[in-house]
Every structure is written in C-alpha cells, then in structure tokens.
Design a protein around this motif. Structure first.
Motif, PDB file in Angstrom:
ATOM      1  N   GLY A  95       0.855  -1.196   0.000  1.00  0.00           N
ATOM      2  CA  GLY A  95       0.000   0.000   0.000  1.00  0.00           C
ATOM      3  C   GLY A  95       0.873   1.221   0.000  1.00  0.00           C
ATOM      4  O   GLY A  95       1.577   1.497  -0.951  1.00  0.00           O
ATOM      5  N   ASN A  96       0.845   1.931   1.144  1.00  0.00           N
ATOM      6  CA  ASN A  96       1.670   3.132   1.261  1.00  0.00           C
ATOM      7  C   ASN A  96       2.949   2.890   2.046  1.00  0.00           C
ATOM      8  O   ASN A  96       3.815   3.761   2.101  1.00  0.00           O
ATOM      9  CB  ASN A  96       0.896   4.243   1.980  1.00  0.00           C
ATOM     10  CG  ASN A  96      -0.372   4.595   1.245  1.00  0.00           C
ATOM     11  OD1 ASN A  96      -0.430   4.480   0.033  1.00  0.00           O
ATOM     12  ND2 ASN A  96      -1.384   4.989   1.990  1.00  0.00           N
ATOM     13  N   LYS A  97       3.061   1.714   2.681  1.00  0.00           N
ATOM     14  CA  LYS A  97       4.129   1.513   3.651  1.00  0.00           C
ATOM     15  C   LYS A  97       5.178   0.536   3.132  1.00  0.00           C
ATOM     16  O   LYS A  97       4.857  -0.568   2.707  1.00  0.00           O
ATOM     17  CB  LYS A  97       3.526   0.962   4.943  1.00  0.00           C
ATOM     18  CG  LYS A  97       4.474   0.851   6.105  1.00  0.00           C
ATOM     19  CD  LYS A  97       3.793   0.219   7.307  1.00  0.00           C
ATOM     20  CE  LYS A  97       2.595   0.999   7.778  1.00  0.00           C
ATOM     21  NZ  LYS A  97       2.019   0.436   9.022  1.00  0.00           N
ATOM     22  N   LEU A  98       6.444   0.936   3.186  1.00  0.00           N
ATOM     23  CA  LEU A  98       7.553   0.053   2.823  1.00  0.00           C
ATOM     24  C   LEU A  98       7.897  -0.834   4.012  1.00  0.00           C
ATOM     25  O   LEU A  98       8.052  -0.345   5.129  1.00  0.00           O
ATOM     26  CB  LEU A  98       8.791   0.875   2.469  1.00  0.00           C
ATOM     27  CG  LEU A  98       9.040   1.287   1.026  1.00  0.00           C
ATOM     28  CD1 LEU A  98      10.271   2.169   0.943  1.00  0.00           C
ATOM     29  CD2 LEU A  98       9.193   0.079   0.123  1.00  0.00           C
ATOM     30  N   THR A  99       8.031  -2.130   3.742  1.00  0.00           N
ATOM     31  CA  THR A  99       8.506  -3.080   4.753  1.00  0.00           C
ATOM     32  C   THR A  99       9.811  -3.660   4.251  1.00  0.00           C
ATOM     33  O   THR A  99       9.868  -4.216   3.151  1.00  0.00           O
ATOM     34  CB  THR A  99       7.480  -4.201   4.985  1.00  0.00           C
ATOM     35  OG1 THR A  99       6.264  -3.628   5.476  1.00  0.00           O
ATOM     36  CG2 THR A  99       8.005  -5.198   6.002  1.00  0.00           C
ATOM     37  N   PHE A 100      10.866  -3.543   5.067  1.00  0.00           N
ATOM     38  CA  PHE A 100      12.201  -3.952   4.654  1.00  0.00           C
ATOM     39  C   PHE A 100      12.578  -5.294   5.257  1.00  0.00           C
ATOM     40  O   PHE A 100      12.156  -5.655   6.367  1.00  0.00           O
ATOM     41  CB  PHE A 100      13.240  -2.925   5.141  1.00  0.00           C
ATOM     42  CG  PHE A 100      13.240  -1.631   4.374  1.00  0.00           C
ATOM     43  CD1 PHE A 100      12.409  -0.592   4.761  1.00  0.00           C
ATOM     44  CD2 PHE A 100      14.077  -1.447   3.283  1.00  0.00           C
ATOM     45  CE1 PHE A 100      12.403   0.608   4.064  1.00  0.00           C
ATOM     46  CE2 PHE A 100      14.088  -0.249   2.582  1.00  0.00           C
ATOM     47  CZ  PHE A 100      13.251   0.780   2.975  1.00  0.00           C
TER      48      PHE A 100
END
Lengths: 110, 120
Positions: A95-100
């Motif tokens: 969505g709008n959130k980057l997960t690393f």
C-alpha cells in the motif's frame, strides 16, 4: 502481516564473481517489490523495483524478477566490482508503507 | 537537485534525556517519512506525513516519541525520555507523492544519510 526474509550475510566475493541475494516475502494482495542499497557512509538508495508479477527490474547490471508463484525477488549480478560492496535491502510495499528485510552485507575483494 | 538533509549526523545522550532530529526533504516533495533502523536490521517506518498531516503513525511509540511537520516542509522527530533501546539510526525519506499514479516514479522514496543515536 507483511514480511521480507533475506539471506543473512556477510557475503564475501572476489571481483567478477556472480552475485545472488535471495529474498522471499509474505504479503496480502499484490505488493510492489524493491531492492535498496546502502553504500558505506551513505543513505539508502533505490536500486531497482518491480510492480507486478513477472516484471524484471534492472539497474547498474543488477537484475531481479518478481516471481509470484515462489513469492521471491532474488537479486543477481553477473560480474561484481569492488564498488558493489554495500548492504542490500529487499523491501515490499502493498500500500503506502515500505517493509524492509534485514539487509545483506556484500563485500567484494579485488 | 539537493537530497534529503538531516541533522545532526551523530548524537550521544544518556538515558532519560531528550533528543530531537531534524529533516529537510527534497524541495517539492509532499510526503515525508521517519524510519528507525536498529543495528543489523532493516528500517522500520515510524511515521509518515502527507504535507503537514499524519498519514500513518501506527508504529510510533507515542508515549515517548513525537514528530511534527508544521509547515509541510521540514520535520522534527523528538524522543523524550530516551531509553537504551532507542539506540539506532533515524532515517528521513521523502517522495513527491504518496501513491503511484500518473506521475511515474513519483512515489519513489529518497533517503537522507540518517542520524546515529547512541543512548548510554
């Protein structure tokens, strides 16, 4: 939830060797996938990305293909240079959130 | 084009003290993000702003962390009081827009060099 798993480093290679960094993910929906690189003393930089299944991202000789069937986005380079020494992060964005992922340190020796 | 600016680059404080970090995004970028990167881990989003409004602060420990972007440009992240586990690199990032759309690549996040915080 969303998560990214990367192979643990450090990965030590000789110059001109072939590099592969494995990345697998868990996500709902159809996330965009990214590889970021962090050179020593510098901020994170976007290396490449793919936004849908079977897309191939490429930049600076690096490539990664979005494989939905195996939920993977492995990074490859055919012939590494000393200047490729860095930490590489795989990331996803549903969505709008980057997960690393946790990052993989690569050290290329001359 | 100037990149994302952050200051200070390094900060050492004792636990229970307060600290503030500053970020100036790329000119024209509406969206600003703060991340926490603990040693050996990937960055974790703390908060994201769209102009001067908060879009997501679900992972911000609000009992001790606060952030503001009053004029929709630069931003400050504060920790009060700091704990040992707050030792990390705090990264700021910005993007032109929040979501991919007509502007190809407009949602690409550009990162600053980070502020390394050590809490003793």
């Amino acid at each position: 939830g969303n998560s990214v798993t990367q192979m643990e480093g450090p990965v030590t290679l000789s110059e001109e060797a072939f590099l592969t960094i494995n990345c697998t993910y868990t996500a709902t929906g159809y996330p965009s996938l990214f590889w970021y690189v962090q050179y020593p003393g510098e901020g994170l930089q976007l290396l490449l990305k793919a936004t849908k299944a079977d897309d191939k991202g490429s930049n600076k000789g690096f490539e990664a293909t979005y494989r939905k069937e195996t939920t993977s986005f492995h990074l490859e380079k055919g012939s590494v240079q000393v200047s490729d020494s860095a930490v590489y992060f795989c990331a996803l964005r549903p969505g709008n959130k980057l997960t690393f992922g946790g990052g993989t340190r690569v050290l290329v020796k001359p | 084009e100037a990149g994302v600016a952050q200051s200070p680059r390094y900060k050492i404080i004792e636990k229970r003290q307060s600290v503030a970090f500053w970020c100036n995004p790329i000119s024209g970028h509406a969206t600003l993000y703060w991340y926490q990167q603990i040693l050996g881990q990937g960055p974790k989003l703390l908060i994201q702003f769209q102009n001067n409004g908060v879009v997501d602060d679900s992972q911000l420990p609000k009992d001790r962390f606060s952030a503001e972007r009053l004029k929709g440009v630069d931003s400050t992240l504060k920790i009060q009081p700091a704990k040992l586990e707050d030792s990390a690199v705090y990264l700021c990032a910005s993007s032109f827009v929040l979501r991919p759309g007509l502007l190809k690549g407009g949602d690409t996040q550009y990162f600053g060099p980070g502020t390394r915080l050590t809490v003793l």
